[in-house]
Design a protein around this motif. Structure first.
Motif, PDB file in Angstrom:
ATOM      1  N   LEU A  64       3.843 -16.245 -40.200  1.00 31.43           N
ATOM      2  CA  LEU A  64       3.451 -14.903 -39.758  1.00 31.43           C
ATOM      3  C   LEU A  64       1.963 -14.926 -39.425  1.00 31.43           C
ATOM      4  O   LEU A  64       1.156 -14.224 -40.032  1.00 31.43           O
ATOM      5  CB  LEU A  64       3.763 -13.868 -40.844  1.00 31.43           C
ATOM      6  CG  LEU A  64       5.234 -13.757 -41.252  1.00 31.43           C
ATOM      7  CD1 LEU A  64       5.407 -12.750 -42.378  1.00 31.43           C
ATOM      8  CD2 LEU A  64       6.105 -13.364 -40.056  1.00 31.43           C
ATOM      9  N   LEU A  65       1.608 -15.730 -38.463  1.00 28.80           N
ATOM     10  CA  LEU A  65       0.217 -16.002 -38.136  1.00 28.80           C
ATOM     11  C   LEU A  65      -0.601 -14.744 -37.887  1.00 28.80           C
ATOM     12  O   LEU A  65      -1.727 -14.608 -38.348  1.00 28.80           O
ATOM     13  CB  LEU A  65       0.156 -16.918 -36.910  1.00 28.80           C
ATOM     14  CG  LEU A  65      -1.217 -17.218 -36.331  1.00 28.80           C
ATOM     15  CD1 LEU A  65      -2.058 -17.990 -37.331  1.00 28.80           C
ATOM     16  CD2 LEU A  65      -1.097 -18.003 -35.026  1.00 28.80           C
ATOM     17  N   MET A  66      -0.023 -13.802 -37.129  1.00 33.44           N
ATOM     18  CA  MET A  66      -0.783 -12.620 -36.734  1.00 33.44           C
ATOM     19  C   MET A  66       0.168 -11.544 -36.236  1.00 33.44           C
ATOM     20  O   MET A  66       1.384 -11.759 -36.178  1.00 33.44           O
ATOM     21  CB  MET A  66      -1.792 -12.986 -35.630  1.00 33.44           C
ATOM     22  CG  MET A  66      -1.136 -13.539 -34.373  1.00 33.44           C
ATOM     23  SD  MET A  66      -2.271 -14.369 -33.216  1.00 33.44           S
ATOM     24  CE  MET A  66      -3.458 -13.083 -32.881  1.00 33.44           C
ATOM     25  N   LYS A  67      -0.377 -10.389 -35.895  1.00 32.71           N
ATOM     26  CA  LYS A  67       0.445  -9.283 -35.399  1.00 32.71           C
ATOM     27  C   LYS A  67       0.939  -9.592 -33.984  1.00 32.71           C
ATOM     28  O   LYS A  67       0.211  -9.398 -33.015  1.00 32.71           O
ATOM     29  CB  LYS A  67      -0.355  -7.979 -35.402  1.00 32.71           C
ATOM     30  CG  LYS A  67      -0.685  -7.452 -36.778  1.00 32.71           C
ATOM     31  CD  LYS A  67      -1.192  -6.017 -36.744  1.00 32.71           C
ATOM     32  CE  LYS A  67      -2.574  -5.941 -36.158  1.00 32.71           C
ATOM     33  NZ  LYS A  67      -3.125  -4.570 -36.207  1.00 32.71           N
ATOM     34  N   LYS A  68       2.144 -10.114 -33.909  1.00 29.92           N
ATOM     35  CA  LYS A  68       2.751 -10.446 -32.622  1.00 29.92           C
ATOM     36  C   LYS A  68       4.214 -10.025 -32.611  1.00 29.92           C
ATOM     37  O   LYS A  68       4.906 -10.080 -33.625  1.00 29.92           O
ATOM     38  CB  LYS A  68       2.658 -11.958 -32.359  1.00 29.92           C
ATOM     39  CG  LYS A  68       1.275 -12.431 -31.960  1.00 29.92           C
ATOM     40  CD  LYS A  68       0.915 -11.989 -30.556  1.00 29.92           C
ATOM     41  CE  LYS A  68      -0.415 -12.568 -30.107  1.00 29.92           C
ATOM     42  NZ  LYS A  68      -0.741 -12.180 -28.711  1.00 29.92           N
ATOM     43  N   ARG A  69       4.693  -9.629 -31.446  1.00 35.53           N
ATOM     44  CA  ARG A  69       6.097  -9.248 -31.295  1.00 35.53           C
ATOM     45  C   ARG A  69       6.974 -10.497 -31.417  1.00 35.53           C
ATOM     46  O   ARG A  69       6.561 -11.595 -31.039  1.00 35.53           O
ATOM     47  CB  ARG A  69       6.329  -8.585 -29.944  1.00 35.53           C
ATOM     48  CG  ARG A  69       5.469  -7.360 -29.663  1.00 35.53           C
ATOM     49  CD  ARG A  69       5.618  -6.947 -28.212  1.00 35.53           C
ATOM     50  NE  ARG A  69       5.284  -8.049 -27.313  1.00 35.53           N
ATOM     51  CZ  ARG A  69       5.563  -8.082 -26.010  1.00 35.53           C
ATOM     52  NH1 ARG A  69       6.215  -7.073 -25.458  1.00 35.53           N
ATOM     53  NH2 ARG A  69       5.216  -9.119 -25.270  1.00 35.53           N
ATOM     54  N   PRO A  70       8.205 -10.347 -31.899  1.00 30.64           N
ATOM     55  CA  PRO A  70       9.097 -11.507 -32.020  1.00 30.64           C
ATOM     56  C   PRO A  70       9.272 -12.270 -30.713  1.00 30.64           C
ATOM     57  O   PRO A  70       9.343 -13.500 -30.710  1.00 30.64           O
ATOM     58  CB  PRO A  70      10.418 -10.879 -32.482  1.00 30.64           C
ATOM     59  CG  PRO A  70      10.004  -9.642 -33.225  1.00 30.64           C
ATOM     60  CD  PRO A  70       8.803  -9.131 -32.482  1.00 30.64           C
TER      61      PRO A  70
END
Length: 382
Positions: A47-53
């Motif tokens: 979950l590296l960063m706030k990113k969409r799937p």
């Protein structure tokens, strides 16, 4: 011989993903070989960063949901977690979980999300460079750890897989300290192996249904691969996964270190591959960043000449100011603190840059590119 399961899974249809994971577990001896009813299990996702799937930066929520539901049905208590890039606090975690789709799937199946942001020191007798590691406290609160990585390229490590995924047990900004202490990829990849040994995942899964090529681990492009890979050995899993994307496994720094340390052979000689044939997955045109350095010239050229060539070959970050919105994430998360914001635009002191490429990794808008000199590209092909 270590068993590695390789299963064809064409998309993120939940039923297909779950069936692929169940088949993987059967290949590896069944869930009961690794987990007991009542065990508290940490699913250590990427979950590296706030990113969409759909950006293919993080473990897909369908993959996490399917595996968590299998574990819960068996009687385990599941905690989903990671220490993403940047600050490690509850607010940051909530943002990451929401953006990556984890808050929704956790509610659906009754899994917990980790919000414990405390750190704990763990001893690592197996470590080569790291005899002690400052880790996220949840690691000490669970009975078992299962790694769930994402198949991606990586600007510093060439490939990020099951071994590199365990870097996320290091607490918050403590990860930046490791970059500063070990700026070259030989030491850093040894540290990654140390961290993986310390975290002791009982199983490792890889979401290779849609991977990332090019400027990974966050600024590359999604690439469909259709693979679910699993093993009790993260080291052997990475050998299979890197082969799928057309890499010679021993070119990957972490796999090089594993071979040197006797953890795997770096080829298929000590792997029992179960499931689908690897030949059906191999992608020959997968875009992989060149990171090969001058280590191969040590002992072959005088030091002064190696130093000159090293300077000519150094990759460097290029900031695309037309894309930049001045969020300053790059400056705030730069391990050696060599990025300054001037007029809300980043500027780097290259003479002090350690080439960890955290700036590119954590830029939310892909406004950082890594320039690699022609000489480096030519030597990387040797």
């Amino acid at each position: 011989m270590k068993k590695v399961s390789l299963i064809r899974c064409e998309d993120y249809d939940y039923r297909e993903v779950k069936a692929s994971i169940e088949r993987s577990l059967q290949h590896l001896g069944g869930i009961e070989k690794y987990i007991q009813p009542g065990d508290k299990v940490l699913l250590k996702l990427n979950l590296l960063m706030k990113k969409r799937p759909q950006d293919a930066v993080t473990t897909h929520p369908s993959f996490a949901k399917a595996l968590a539901e299998i574990l819960i049905s068996y009687g385990a208590e599941v905690i989903i977690g990671d220490s993403p890039g940047g600050p490690f606090n509850e607010g940051a975690l909530r943002g990451v979980y929401k953006a990556c789709g984890m808050d929704e799937i956790a509610k659906e199946i009754g899994a917990a999300l980790n919000y414990n942001t405390n750190a704990v020191e763990i001893k690592n007798e197996k470590g080569l460079l790291l005899k002690k590691i400052t880790a996220i406290e949840v690691l000490k609160e669970v009975d078992k750890v299962i790694s769930v990585s994402k198949l991606k390229t990586h600007g510093m490590m060439m490939f990020t897989g099951a071994v590199k995924n365990m870097f996320g047990i290091v607490a918050g900004l403590e990860k930046a300290e490791y970059h500063v202490r070990m700026p070259n990829n030989t030491d850093f990849s040894n540290a990654l192996v140390d961290i993986c040994l310390a975290s002791e995942p009982v199983l490792s899964f890889m979401d290779g249904i849609v991977g990332m090529e090019g400027a990974g681990p966050s600024a590359g492009n999604p690439r469909k691969l259709g693979a679910v890979i699993a093993s009790e050995s993260p080291y052997h899993l990475d050998v299979v996964a890197s082969s799928i994307i057309g890499l010679t496994p021993v070119k990957v720094p972490t796999i090089q270190r594993c071979v040197e340390r006797g953890l795997c052979k770096g080829n298929f000689q000590d792997i029992e591959l179960l499931g689908d044939a690897v030949e059906g997955f191999i992608v020959k045109d997968f875009i992989i960043p060149e990171i090969r350095g001058l280590d191969l010239l040590e002992g072959k050229l005088p030091k002064f000449l190696r130093d000159i060539l090293n300077e000519l070959m150094q990759p460097k970050p290029i900031f695309l100011h037309d894309k930049c919105v001045g969020c300053s994430d790059c400056a705030e998360n730069c391990p050696p603190r060599v990025i300054e914001m001037k007029d809300r635009k980043p500027n780097v002191r290259l003479d002090e840059c350690i080439r960890c490429f955290c700036c590119q990794e954590l830029c939310p808008l892909k406004a950082v590119e890594i320039h690699r000199p022609l000489l480096m590209k030519l030597l990387a092909k040797l």
